[in-house]
Design an enzyme around this catalytic site. Structure first.
Site, PDB file in Angstrom:
ATOM      1  N   HIS A 176     -56.915  27.125 -24.986  1.00 38.50           N
ATOM      2  CA  HIS A 176     -56.840  27.786 -24.105  1.00 38.50           C
ATOM      3  C   HIS A 176     -55.746  28.921 -25.032  1.00 38.50           C
ATOM      4  O   HIS A 176     -54.990  29.428 -25.115  1.00 38.50           O
ATOM      5  CB  HIS A 176     -55.906  28.107 -22.836  1.00 38.50           C
ATOM      6  CG  HIS A 176     -56.263  28.155 -22.044  1.00 38.50           C
ATOM      7  ND1 HIS A 176     -56.503  30.012 -21.797  1.00 38.50           N
ATOM      8  CD2 HIS A 176     -56.243  28.493 -20.798  1.00 38.50           C
ATOM      9  CE1 HIS A 176     -56.643  30.220 -21.084  1.00 38.50           C
ATOM     10  NE2 HIS A 176     -56.511  29.270 -19.836  1.00 38.50           N
ATOM     11  N   HIS A 207     -55.803  34.709 -21.683  1.00 35.93           N
ATOM     12  CA  HIS A 207     -55.009  35.094 -20.281  1.00 35.93           C
ATOM     13  C   HIS A 207     -53.517  34.968 -20.440  1.00 35.93           C
ATOM     14  O   HIS A 207     -52.482  34.837 -19.182  1.00 35.93           O
ATOM     15  CB  HIS A 207     -55.272  33.765 -19.091  1.00 35.93           C
ATOM     16  CG  HIS A 207     -56.890  34.210 -18.757  1.00 35.93           C
ATOM     17  ND1 HIS A 207     -57.136  33.118 -17.843  1.00 35.93           N
ATOM     18  CD2 HIS A 207     -58.360  34.901 -18.764  1.00 35.93           C
ATOM     19  CE1 HIS A 207     -58.196  32.998 -17.876  1.00 35.93           C
ATOM     20  NE2 HIS A 207     -58.898  34.418 -18.051  1.00 35.93           N
ATOM     21  N   TYR A 239     -51.074  32.862 -22.325  1.00 35.70           N
ATOM     22  CA  TYR A 239     -50.430  31.788 -22.561  1.00 35.70           C
ATOM     23  C   TYR A 239     -50.543  32.037 -23.446  1.00 35.70           C
ATOM     24  O   TYR A 239     -50.596  33.025 -24.499  1.00 35.70           O
ATOM     25  CB  TYR A 239     -51.335  30.323 -21.230  1.00 35.70           C
ATOM     26  CG  TYR A 239     -51.796  30.818 -19.994  1.00 35.70           C
ATOM     27  CD1 TYR A 239     -50.218  30.633 -19.508  1.00 35.70           C
ATOM     28  CD2 TYR A 239     -53.163  30.781 -19.479  1.00 35.70           C
ATOM     29  CE1 TYR A 239     -50.715  30.432 -17.828  1.00 35.70           C
ATOM     30  CE2 TYR A 239     -53.635  30.556 -18.111  1.00 35.70           C
ATOM     31  CZ  TYR A 239     -52.513  30.662 -17.177  1.00 35.70           C
ATOM     32  OH  TYR A 239     -51.744  30.683 -16.286  1.00 35.70           O
TER      33      TYR A 239
END
Length: 648
Positions: free
Chosen positions: A172, A175, A177
């Protein structure tokens, strides 16, 4: 085949998928406190695999037991106990022919200390704290030792996912993060080898991707979720995201393209104010510059839009995430040519709102979502034996209750006093960007026909005509009556109600309009009118729109502000005069007047207790749901229909 590309087999790395539909990762706040799966989360993903999805990527999954959690209930893959835990999910998904990747996640500066044993969050650098509305504690800057440790943890998490039977992992890097924080100059102000140039900002993620590839089996898929645009000043714009994708390409089997960070949250998980397919430009920009397959989320709600995205070469696979919450059988229904029966996501944000509030996942259109173990069709008590059930009101609550009772073997009869089904949802659908509410009504009407449910339109329910059915029970889903304030001038000719406006019984142009009531409905009415009129919203509370989830609220408020709508809080309507509204200041009691050629009351509804009491007195078994019990949302209506009628 009607959807040739959608149902075409596809490959990511060496892995073959049965179609081009991907359920991308969403936090669903299910599972256990220790990061392990339970029966609820296993069943949740199993139902989506059973519904025909080609690939499922469960929620963001933690790689670190000590930091980085963004939810108090978040799946983990950092411990050997999670191997068996995730094996349950993988086996359930595989048993229905779908594939599964595990998304590897660390929250970085967006990881609240409350979810991490009180520990301070980590970030590339400390110039910025976490986003307003989350924890406001300044994160600490990560050391090189921290980075080394997180590289090792991501690699071990990938090995654990492989051992659990997953087909691949998705790192990931989107977003807002941790890894995206390193990729973006908005959050990365480092001056060492992990900051500055694009290559340096990518170094952390490259080390993780290379490390995973070195230890997993050759056919195991390694991909990355990245942004196509951060939509924040000082972050990566479309061109920068393309360059990052080109740089990372040698290390991945695919990209999953999304967008947004917490500071631009409405672009990350979009409310209804964003059009279907609005991300196309920046998705295609990445696809045109890399050769690996692209999965992309693009607010897709209709199979036709999914097919077009593939036919136009925007992406190789279509991410349909919230659509799979709203209807786990979206793929199966599409393949069967029953698009009319697909419950299409409203973009109402109720799912996100529920999990952020620490509650069980809840979908406004699908009250079974997240509750499959309790409310799945296999749990239905089918004791109807053809007995009649009277359903008073043909709105979303009434139709949902009728459908449930039909599945239980009863013969529901809907009494609807108007000439159409839909109730208050029809009004809601008239506001700008809310057309999906009408599509839900249309789907429910199709369900009524599919299940052969009797509907009596233009028929007000009375004790007498309901008694003629000799019903097993009466379900009251008849809505409420609009609130009429007891003020001077309320009966003037320039005073209207939301039904008058949204049903276009009256139209206005170049008028000074006061909308009384700054709740969700009042603000939507203001949005409906502001293109052609000067609108002021009057709200007696300190803040307008308190019931609207923050992501949708911020976007709606920005749209209203751009259109010149004024919002006057801490004022109550006290009267209506010729050309003006009389208001009372809530703090001082002072009376003020504002120009108002038109006054529109949007104060909500209240239950008709007298009507309700007539049925409670006449029948032994009566259930009251929806606005008939108290004013609420469509989500409240469908939820109540299931909870109150499941064991009735």
């Amino acid at each position: 085949m009607k959807y040739e590309k959608l149902f075409e087999r596809g490959k990511i790395g060496q892995l073959e998928l049965r179609n081009r539909v991907v359920m991308t990762a969403m936090g669903v706040h299910m599972g256990e406190w220790n990061g392990c799966a339970n029966a609820d989360v296993v069943r949740f993903y199993e139902e989506r695999a059973k519904g025909g999805c080609g690939l499922i990527i469960p929620e963001f999954t933690s790689v670190d037991g000590e930091s980085g959690h963004c939810s108090d209930i978040q799946l983990g893959i950092y411990d050997t106990r999670h191997i068996k835990s995730f094996e349950r999910i993988c086996d359930a998904v595989h048993s229905h022919g779908a594939k599964i990747f595990v998304q590897l996640h660390h929250g970085g500066r967006e990881a609240p200390p409350a979810c991490n044993g009180g520990k301070q969050a980590m970030a590339p650098s400390v110039e910025l704290n976490s986003v307003v509305g989350r924890e406001t504690i300044m994160p600490r800057e990560m050391t090189v030792e921290d980075i080394d440790r997180l590289v090792d943890l991501h690699v071990q998490a990938a090995l654990n996912a492989q051992a659990a039977g997953a087909d691949g992992v998705e790192v990931h890097g989107a977003h807002g993060y941790l890894l995206q924080q390193f990729l973006s100059p908005y959050t990365n102000k480092r001056t060492d080898e992990y900051g500055g140039s694009m290559e340096n900002r990518c170094r952390f993620m490259v080390r993780i991707l290379k490390g995973i590839r070195e230890v997993v089996e050759p056919g195991f898929v390694v991909g990355a979720r990245i942004n196509g645009n951060d939509f924040v000043e000082g972050g990566n714009d479309q061109a920068a995201c393309v360059e990052i994708a080109k740089y990372l390409e040698p290390y991945v089997d695919y990209f999953n393209v999304s967008c947004g960070v917490y500071a631009s949250a409405s672009t990350m998980i979009e409310p209804c104010y964003y059009a279907e397919g609005w991300r196309t430009e920046f998705i295609k920009a990445i696809k045109d510059n890399v050769s690996v397959p692209i999965i992309a989320v693009n607010t897709i709600k209709h199979p036709q839009a999914a097919e077009k995205q593939l036919q136009d070469g925007v992406s190789d696979f279509v991410g349909m995430s919230r659509m799979h919450i709203a209807d786990p059988e979206v793929v199966k229904k599409t393949k069967a040519g029953r698009e009319d029966l697909i419950r299409k996501c409203l973009g109402c944000m109720n799912c996100n709102k529920s999990v952020v509030a620490g509650k069980n996942l809840h979908c406004a259109l699908n009250p079974v979502a997240g509750r499959e173990v309790r409310f799945g069709d296999d749990q239905l008590v089918k004791n109807g034996d053809g007995r009649k059930v009277a359903v008073i009101g043909g709105g979303p609550a009434g139709m949902q209750a009728a459908l449930l009772m039909k599945k239980r073997g009863f013969e529901p009869v809907i009494f609807e006093k108007s000439g159409v089904l839909g109730g208050s949802a029809i009004l809601a659908s008239k506001a700008p960007c809310k057309h999906m509410a009408q599509e839900f009504v249309d789907t429910q009407i199709a369900e009524m026909k599919e299940y052969g449910i009797e509907v009596r339109l233009n028929t007000a329910a009375t004790v007498e005509n309901v008694k003629a059915l000799n019903p097993y029970c009466v379900i009251m889903a008849c809505g409420g009556n609009q609130i009429v304030p007891k003020i001077p001038g309320v009966d003037r000719e320039n005073v209207y109600y939301i039904e008058d406006v949204l049903q276009s019984k009256v139209t206005f142009k170049d008028k000074k309009i006061t909308v009384v009531g700054g709740g969700h409905v009042g603000l939507e009415v203001a949005h409906f009118l502001c293109a052609d009129n000067q609108v002021t919203v009057v709200e007696m509370q300190k803040e307008a729109g308190t019931s609207i989830y923050r992501t949708a609220k911020y976007k709606l408020f920005s749209l209203l502000e751009e259109s010149g709508v004024k919002i006057l809080t801490e004022h109550a309507i006290a009267g209506v005069e010729d050309g003006q509204a009389v208001l009372k200041k809530m703090d001082t009691g002072e009376t003020v007047r504002i120009p108002a050629e038109i006054v529109i009351m949007a104060l909500g509804n209240r239950p008709d207790r007298e009507y309700e009491e007539a049925f409670l007195s006449a029948f032994e078994k009566v259930v009251v749901i929806g606005d008939a019990t108290k004013a609420g949302t469509m989500a409240d209506a469908t939820k109540a229909a299931y909870e109150k009628c499941f064991y009735l």
